[in-house]
Design a protein around this motif. Structure first.
Motif, PDB file in Angstrom:
ATOM      1  N   ALA B   2       0.835  -1.196   0.000  1.00 52.05           N
ATOM      2  CA  ALA B   2       0.000   0.000   0.000  1.00 52.05           C
ATOM      3  C   ALA B   2       0.871   1.247   0.000  1.00 52.05           C
ATOM      4  CB  ALA B   2      -0.895  -0.017   1.232  1.00 52.05           C
ATOM      5  N   GLU B   3       0.329   2.352  -0.569  1.00 48.01           N
ATOM      6  CA  GLU B   3       1.103   3.594  -0.580  1.00 48.01           C
ATOM      7  C   GLU B   3       1.032   4.296   0.775  1.00 48.01           C
ATOM      8  OE1 GLU B   3      -0.595   6.018  -3.661  1.00 48.01           O
ATOM      9  OE2 GLU B   3      -2.167   6.768  -2.347  1.00 48.01           O
ATOM     10  N   VAL B   4       0.237   3.703   1.703  1.00 51.33           N
ATOM     11  CA  VAL B   4       0.115   4.277   3.045  1.00 51.33           C
ATOM     12  C   VAL B   4       0.661   3.283   4.054  1.00 51.33           C
ATOM     13  CG1 VAL B   4      -1.501   5.093   4.801  1.00 51.33           C
ATOM     14  CG2 VAL B   4      -1.966   5.525   2.384  1.00 51.33           C
ATOM     15  N   LYS B   5       1.546   3.763   4.922  1.00 54.86           N
ATOM     16  CA  LYS B   5       2.040   2.923   6.004  1.00 54.86           C
ATOM     17  C   LYS B   5       1.786   3.632   7.322  1.00 54.86           C
ATOM     18  CE  LYS B   5       6.021   1.308   3.308  1.00 54.86           C
ATOM     19  NZ  LYS B   5       5.229   0.528   2.348  1.00 54.86           N
ATOM     20  N   LEU B   6       1.437   2.844   8.332  1.00 46.18           N
ATOM     21  CA  LEU B   6       1.216   3.415   9.654  1.00 46.18           C
ATOM     22  C   LEU B   6       2.148   2.756  10.658  1.00 46.18           C
ATOM     23  CD1 LEU B   6      -0.417   5.176  11.650  1.00 46.18           C
ATOM     24  CD2 LEU B   6      -1.993   3.249  11.885  1.00 46.18           C
ATOM     25  N   PHE B   7       2.962   3.578  11.298  1.00 48.87           N
ATOM     26  CA  PHE B   7       3.810   3.099  12.392  1.00 48.87           C
ATOM     27  C   PHE B   7       2.995   3.173  13.666  1.00 48.87           C
ATOM     28  CE2 PHE B   7       8.077   2.843  10.530  1.00 48.87           C
ATOM     29  CZ  PHE B   7       7.867   3.488   9.326  1.00 48.87           C
ATOM     30  N   ARG B   8       2.914   2.042  14.364  1.00 50.86           N
ATOM     31  CA  ARG B   8       2.096   1.998  15.581  1.00 50.86           C
ATOM     32  C   ARG B   8       2.719   1.009  16.553  1.00 50.86           C
ATOM     33  NH1 ARG B   8      -3.166  -1.775  14.989  1.00 50.86           N
ATOM     34  NH2 ARG B   8      -3.044  -1.442  17.234  1.00 50.86           N
ATOM     35  N   THR B   9       2.159   0.980  17.780  1.00 53.79           N
ATOM     36  CA  THR B   9       2.451  -0.125  18.670  1.00 53.79           C
ATOM     37  C   THR B   9       1.132  -0.878  18.851  1.00 53.79           C
ATOM     38  OG1 THR B   9       1.895   1.177  20.629  1.00 53.79           O
ATOM     39  CG2 THR B   9       4.220   1.139  19.956  1.00 53.79           C
ATOM     40  N   TRP B  10       1.184  -2.040  19.481  1.00 52.92           N
ATOM     41  CA  TRP B  10      -0.043  -2.832  19.605  1.00 52.92           C
ATOM     42  C   TRP B  10      -1.071  -2.142  20.497  1.00 52.92           C
ATOM     43  CZ3 TRP B  10      -2.046  -4.609  24.227  1.00 52.92           C
ATOM     44  CH2 TRP B  10      -1.191  -4.577  25.331  1.00 52.92           C
ATOM     45  N   VAL B  53       5.086   7.051  18.080  1.00 52.34           N
ATOM     46  CA  VAL B  53       4.005   6.649  17.188  1.00 52.34           C
ATOM     47  C   VAL B  53       2.767   7.450  17.596  1.00 52.34           C
ATOM     48  CG1 VAL B  53       4.926   4.336  16.786  1.00 52.34           C
ATOM     49  CG2 VAL B  53       3.320   4.713  18.671  1.00 52.34           C
ATOM     50  N   PRO B  54       1.800   7.651  16.694  1.00 58.20           N
ATOM     51  CA  PRO B  54       1.763   7.171  15.318  1.00 58.20           C
ATOM     52  C   PRO B  54       2.553   8.067  14.347  1.00 58.20           C
ATOM     53  CG  PRO B  54      -0.230   8.387  15.789  1.00 58.20           C
ATOM     54  CD  PRO B  54       0.560   8.362  17.073  1.00 58.20           C
ATOM     55  N   VAL B  55       3.034   7.442  13.289  1.00 57.16           N
ATOM     56  CA  VAL B  55       3.543   8.184  12.146  1.00 57.16           C
ATOM     57  C   VAL B  55       2.856   7.597  10.926  1.00 57.16           C
ATOM     58  CG1 VAL B  55       5.536   8.785  10.706  1.00 57.16           C
ATOM     59  CG2 VAL B  55       5.795   8.603  13.186  1.00 57.16           C
ATOM     60  N   LEU B  56       2.306   8.478  10.104  1.00 55.15           N
ATOM     61  CA  LEU B  56       1.709   8.035   8.850  1.00 55.15           C
ATOM     62  C   LEU B  56       2.706   8.328   7.747  1.00 55.15           C
ATOM     63  CD1 LEU B  56      -1.223   7.037   7.826  1.00 55.15           C
ATOM     64  CD2 LEU B  56      -1.347   9.306   6.822  1.00 55.15           C
ATOM     65  N   LEU B  57       2.939   7.375   6.901  1.00 53.00           N
ATOM     66  CA  LEU B  57       3.825   7.586   5.762  1.00 53.00           C
ATOM     67  C   LEU B  57       2.979   7.486   4.497  1.00 53.00           C
ATOM     68  CD1 LEU B  57       6.946   7.914   5.517  1.00 53.00           C
ATOM     69  CD2 LEU B  57       7.050   5.502   4.947  1.00 53.00           C
ATOM     70  N   HIS B  58       2.896   8.557   3.756  1.00 50.83           N
ATOM     71  CA  HIS B  58       2.091   8.550   2.535  1.00 50.83           C
ATOM     72  C   HIS B  58       2.968   8.927   1.365  1.00 50.83           C
ATOM     73  CE1 HIS B  58      -1.405  10.305  -0.043  1.00 50.83           C
ATOM     74  NE2 HIS B  58      -1.210   9.027  -0.313  1.00 50.83           N
ATOM     75  N   LYS B  59       3.124   8.023   0.416  1.00 56.67           N
ATOM     76  CA  LYS B  59       4.007   8.223  -0.740  1.00 56.67           C
ATOM     77  C   LYS B  59       5.384   8.680  -0.248  1.00 56.67           C
ATOM     78  CE  LYS B  59       0.275   9.400  -3.922  1.00 56.67           C
ATOM     79  NZ  LYS B  59      -0.450  10.463  -4.596  1.00 56.67           N
ATOM     80  N   GLY B  60       5.850   8.064   0.797  1.00 59.88           N
ATOM     81  CA  GLY B  60       7.184   8.363   1.300  1.00 59.88           C
ATOM     82  C   GLY B  60       7.283   9.578   2.206  1.00 59.88           C
TER      83      GLY B  60
END
Lengths: 233, 224
Positions: B2-10, B53-60
Motif C-alpha cells: 500500500a502507498e500508506v504505512k502506519l507506524f504503531r504499537t499494539w 508513534v503514530p507516524v503516517l507515511l504517505h508516498k514516502g
C-alpha cells in the motif's frame, strides 16, 4: 460572508496575550472588522465565563453570537469562514500538515519552555535556554524548507505557522531582555531573525504584537499582583 | 504494497485513532509495529522531533501527531466517506475543540485517577468528573459526537471505550458511573460496537497485564 458588520465579530482578549494576538492577526489578514473587548487583568467578565465555560480563558471569538475558543482552532475557523480573503493555511494537505505540526510544537514545547526561563536560575536556566534554542534551530530548518527563499513560512504571505509562532515574538524578546539571554540569533537562526523583522513590519501584524518594554513592565505587574511570575500562571 | 504505512504499537491509543480513521474510510494501508524500547531507524528518521508513534507515511512523506494526521487523512482522501469533519466551519471548530479538550483535560485526569491512590485518586476523580460533565451535555440528542456516524472527536475520545474498563478493573475503582454519565456510557458502548472499530481493539487480557504492571511500577516510585 464577505462583509460582516463590526458588531457581528467580537474578540474577547487582552493585549499581552500571544494567543489573542494570533486571532487579531488572522482577522487583519482577512480584513475583517471586529470589536475588541479587553478583559481586565485579574478578573473574568460574565461574557467570557458564558462564552468559554470549559476553559474560562481568552481568546474567544464570537461570530454572529456563536463563541469559538482555542487560538489555533479560531484561526482555522477564520480561514474557513472568510474564504474569499487571502488563505492562511496552504492548499496542499501535506504542507498544511507540516504547518499544523510546527504550530503544535510551538504550543507544546517552545512557549512553555520559554516561560520557564523567567523563573529558572543558574544551571537549570542554562539547560532550559539550551532546550529552547535547540527547538528554535528545528524551527529554523522548518523555515528554510517551508519558505523556499521567501519571507515567511507561508511563502510570500503570512500563513498559519507565521501566525502561530510570530505571535510569540513579543514575549520572546521580553524574556530575552528579562533573562539576559539570546534566543533568536544571527549565528544559529539567521532565517528566523530575518523572518521576525519581516513579520513585525507586515501590515496585518503592525501594532498587534506588544512592545517589548510594555511586556517587561507587565511581567513585573504580574509578579506584584499574584506574587507569581510569568512562568507559573 | 500500500502507498500508506502506519507506524504503531499494539496498544498505543493515539495510533489506534489513525487505525480507526483509515479503517472507517476504507483506505488501504500497511501496519508497521514498533517496539518503543527498541525504536526502528525508520521511526527515528520519520519522526525525529518526538520519536513516537503514530507516524503516517504517505508516498514516502511522513506525518506525525495524531490530530495532524487525522486532518491530513480527511483532506487527502476527500472522496472517501464518511467525512470525519462536518462541512460547516462552526461545527468543524466545535469538533476540533472537543477533541483538544479530550487530550488536554480528560486524558490526563483519567490517567491521574488510574495511577494514584487514596486522597490523590479522589481528587483526580473529582476533577475528571467536573470535566466529563461537559462531554455528557454535548452528547445530548446525539449517537456520536459527529452525529449519526463516527467523527473526528469520537475517534479522539475512542480510548475511553477501550481503556476505562481496563483501568477500572486494574485499579479496582469506578471511574465513570452510569448515574452521573449515562449518555457517556451509552456513547462508549456505541463506539465499541461501531463497524470497523470493533475489529481493531487490542486484546483485553494483554491490556490488563500491561496496565497492571505499569500501575504497580508507578505506585512503587511514589514518595511515601
Amino acid at each position: 460572508m464577505a462583509n460582516s458588520s463590526c458588531s457581528d465579530v467580537k474578540v474577547l482578549g487582552a493585549w499581552p496575550s500571544p494567543f489573542v494576538t494570533r486571532v487579531r492577526i488572522a482577522l487583519n489578514i482577512k480584513s475583517v472588522k471586529y470589536e475588541f473587548l479587553e478583559e481586565a487583568l485579574g478578573s473574568k467578565s460574565q461574557l467570557l465565563l458564558q462564552s468559554n465555560p470549559v476553559y474560562k480563558k481568552i481568546p474567544v471569538l464570537i461570530h454572529g453570537g456563536k463563541p469559538i475558543s482555542e487560538s489555533l482552532i479560531i484561526v482555522q475557523y477564520i480561514d474557513e469562514v472568510w474564504s474569499s480573503g487571502p488563505s492562511i493555511l496552504p492548499s496542499d494537505p501535506y504542507d498544511r500538515a507540516i504547518e499544523r505540526f510546527w504550530a503544535a510544537y510551538v504550543d507544546d514545547k517552545i512557549f512553555p519552555s520559554m516561560k520557564l526561563i523567567n523563573t529558572a536560575q543558574g544551571e537549570e536556566k542554562a539547560a532550559i535556554v539550551e532546550q529552547v534554542t535547540e527547538g528554535l534551530v528545528l524551527l529554523e530548518e522548518a523555515f528554510q524548507k517551508s519558505s523556499k527563499g521567501k519571507a515567511f513560512f507561508g511563502g510570500d504571505r503570512i500563513g498559519f505557522l507565521d501566525i502561530a509562532f510570530g505571535s510569540m515574538l513579543g514575549w520572546l524578546r521580553a524574556i530575552e531582555k528579562m533573562g539576559g539571554v539570546k534566543l533568536l540569533d544571527e549565528a544559529k537562526t539567521p532565517g528566523l531573525v530575518q523572518w521576525a523583522e519581516s513579520l513585525c513590519a507586515d501590515g496585518a501584524v503592525k501594532g498587534i504584537i506588544p512592545d517589548t518594554e510594555k511586556l517587561v513592565e507587565f511581567a513585573k505587574i504580574l509578579v506584584k499582583m499574584k506574587g507569581v511570575p510569568l512562568g507559573k500562571n | 504494497m500500500a502507498e500508506v504505512k502506519l507506524f504503531r504499537t499494539w496498544s498505543s491509543t493515539f495510533a489506534l485513532r489513525i487505525v480507526w480513521a483509515l479503517e472507517v474510510k476504507g483506505i488501504e494501508y500497511d501496519m508497521i509495529y514498533e517496539d518503543l524500547s527498541n525504536k526502528s531507524s525508520m521511526l527515528l528518521q520519520y519522526n525525529p522531533v518526538y520519536k513516537k508513534v503514530p507516524v503516517l507515511l504517505h508516498k514516502g512523506k511522513p506525518i506525525s501527531e495524531s490530530f495532524v494526521i487525522l486532518e491530513y487523512i480527511e483532506e487527502t482522501w476527500t472522496s472517501k466517506t464518511p467525512s470525519l469533519l462536518p462541512g460547516d466551519p462552526y461545527q468543524r471548530a466545535m469538533a476540533r475543540f472537543w477533541a483538544k479538550f479530550g487530550d488536554d483535560k480528560i486524558l490526563p485526569l483519567i490517567w491521574e485517577a488510574f495511577i494514584k491512590q487514596g486522597k490523590d485518586q479522589e481528587e483526580a476523580l473529582i476533577a475528571a468528573h467536573e470535566n466529563l460533565k461537559y462531554l455528557e451535555v454535548e452528547l445530548r440528542g446525539k449517537k456520536f459526537l459527529g452525529g449519526e456516524t463516527v467523527g473526528f472527536a469520537d475517534l479522539t475520545f475512542g480510548w475511553l471505550a477501550n481503556l476505562v474498563s481496563v483501568f477500572e478493573e486494574v485499579a479496582g475503582v469506578t471511574l465513570i458511573d452510569h448515574e452521573k454519565f449515562p449518555l457517556l456510557l451509552t456513547w462508549m458502548k456505541n463506539f465499541m460496537d461501531a463497524p470497523k472499530i470493533r475489529e481493531t481493539w487490542p486484546p483485553r487480557d494483554k491490556l490488563i497485564n500491561k496496565y497492571r504492571a505499569l500501575r504497580e511500577t508507578l505506585i512503587a516510585k511514589e514518595p511515601k
